[in-house]
Design a protein around this motif. Sequence first.
Motif, mmCIF file in Angstrom:
data_model
loop_
_atom_site.group_PDB
_atom_site.id
_atom_site.type_symbol
_atom_site.label_atom_id
_atom_site.label_comp_id
_atom_site.label_asym_id
_atom_site.label_seq_id
_atom_site.Cartn_x
_atom_site.Cartn_y
_atom_site.Cartn_z
ATOM 1 N N UNK A 146 0.768 -1.217 -0.060
ATOM 2 C CA UNK A 146 0.021 0.047 -0.047
ATOM 3 C C UNK A 146 0.942 1.358 -0.067
ATOM 4 N N UNK A 147 0.611 2.149 -0.834
ATOM 5 C CA UNK A 147 1.069 3.443 -0.720
ATOM 6 C C UNK A 147 2.405 3.243 -1.620
ATOM 7 N N UNK A 148 2.959 2.118 -2.287
ATOM 8 C CA UNK A 148 4.147 2.173 -2.851
ATOM 9 C C UNK A 148 3.905 1.502 -4.273
ATOM 10 N N UNK A 149 3.590 2.181 -5.328
ATOM 11 C CA UNK A 149 3.348 1.768 -6.574
ATOM 12 C C UNK A 149 4.391 0.908 -7.065
ATOM 13 N N UNK A 150 3.842 -0.309 -7.643
ATOM 14 C CA UNK A 150 5.174 -1.072 -8.212
ATOM 15 C C UNK A 150 5.690 -2.145 -7.541
ATOM 16 N N UNK A 151 5.498 -1.877 -6.051
ATOM 17 C CA UNK A 151 6.161 -2.731 -5.191
ATOM 18 C C UNK A 151 5.019 -3.812 -4.709
ATOM 19 N N UNK A 152 5.703 -5.136 -4.415
ATOM 20 C CA UNK A 152 4.748 -6.023 -4.017
ATOM 21 C C UNK A 152 5.502 -6.862 -2.792
ATOM 22 N N UNK A 166 18.377 -2.070 -5.195
ATOM 23 C CA UNK A 166 18.759 -1.222 -3.912
ATOM 24 C C UNK A 166 17.448 -0.181 -3.585
ATOM 25 N N UNK A 167 16.436 -0.199 -4.283
ATOM 26 C CA UNK A 167 15.218 0.406 -4.215
ATOM 27 C C UNK A 167 14.324 -0.384 -2.943
ATOM 28 N N UNK A 168 13.757 0.336 -2.113
ATOM 29 C CA UNK A 168 13.015 -0.067 -0.969
ATOM 30 C C UNK A 168 11.801 0.515 -0.839
ATOM 31 N N UNK A 169 10.579 -0.201 -0.736
ATOM 32 C CA UNK A 169 9.361 0.445 -0.356
ATOM 33 C C UNK A 169 9.303 1.125 0.956
#
Length: 270
Positions: A69-75, A231-234
């Motif tokens: 939730x609130x982090x588009x593209x992350x699952x 390296x990207x993190x929600x």
Amino acid sequence: MTAQLQLSAPDFRDRLRRGLLAGLLFLISLQLPLSAQDEGEKGRKQAEKAAKTQPAYDLVGWGQLKPVKGNEGFFEFACTAREKGRWRKLKAFVKLSDDLKVLADSRVELSEFKKDDKVFALGKNREDTSVSPMGLSVTYYRIIGVQALLRGKGIQVNQEYRDRKDKAVRWLDMLVETNDGQLEVTFFEQKGYRVEVSKRTLLLSRMPVEASLITANGKGLYAFVLGKKSEERPDTGRKSDAKKPVFSTTRVIVLDPMAVKLGLYQKLYN
């Protein structure tokens, strides 16, 4: 006057030994470069083989994908992942790439299986021979106890799988010959195997679909994911999430819910 060299027996034997030794050392010197070359070639081939067997992805796993939730593209991905040759439970985050490619398993009718389709069947092959009253011997070739039939793209099965109740049940690699209500296949390079499909047999087709099947899903789904470390993190606001690994993916296979429920994918992958 011609000078003549005379040698005593001990001197002659000594010089002969030294000549033989020199010749032997010369032959050894010729062989050493060849041996070194052979060892170098052997080492190169072993390195190439090791490189091929190493996984191309940091994440190879299957399980449930749920949007963060609130982090588009992350699952969130609660999965069974392959690590050091074994499957283990893993909780991670997955970031969907812009060039995401998606395959999906869906249940189909038997009529979907066409001539020359490559098919994987979970069952066992059987050959029964009978003798007619005229004395003629006839052999019937069948694939029986079929739990599932899979066709489509990107299917890989665990060839080592054996059913606990019946060790003869395994994944069979086949090619469809005809389908006129009775599926005939080529198996073990011998034609004429009839596949006995029942109402309980899972018939699945794996085909490309739009990425929106995942991106527009707000509840979550089951999937097989291939990913690379990211390296990207929600930003979830939870401290415990800081320890979860993050992977980016360009390849996802959406799994069939009924096949998940019936435990098919454990037999397919594990």
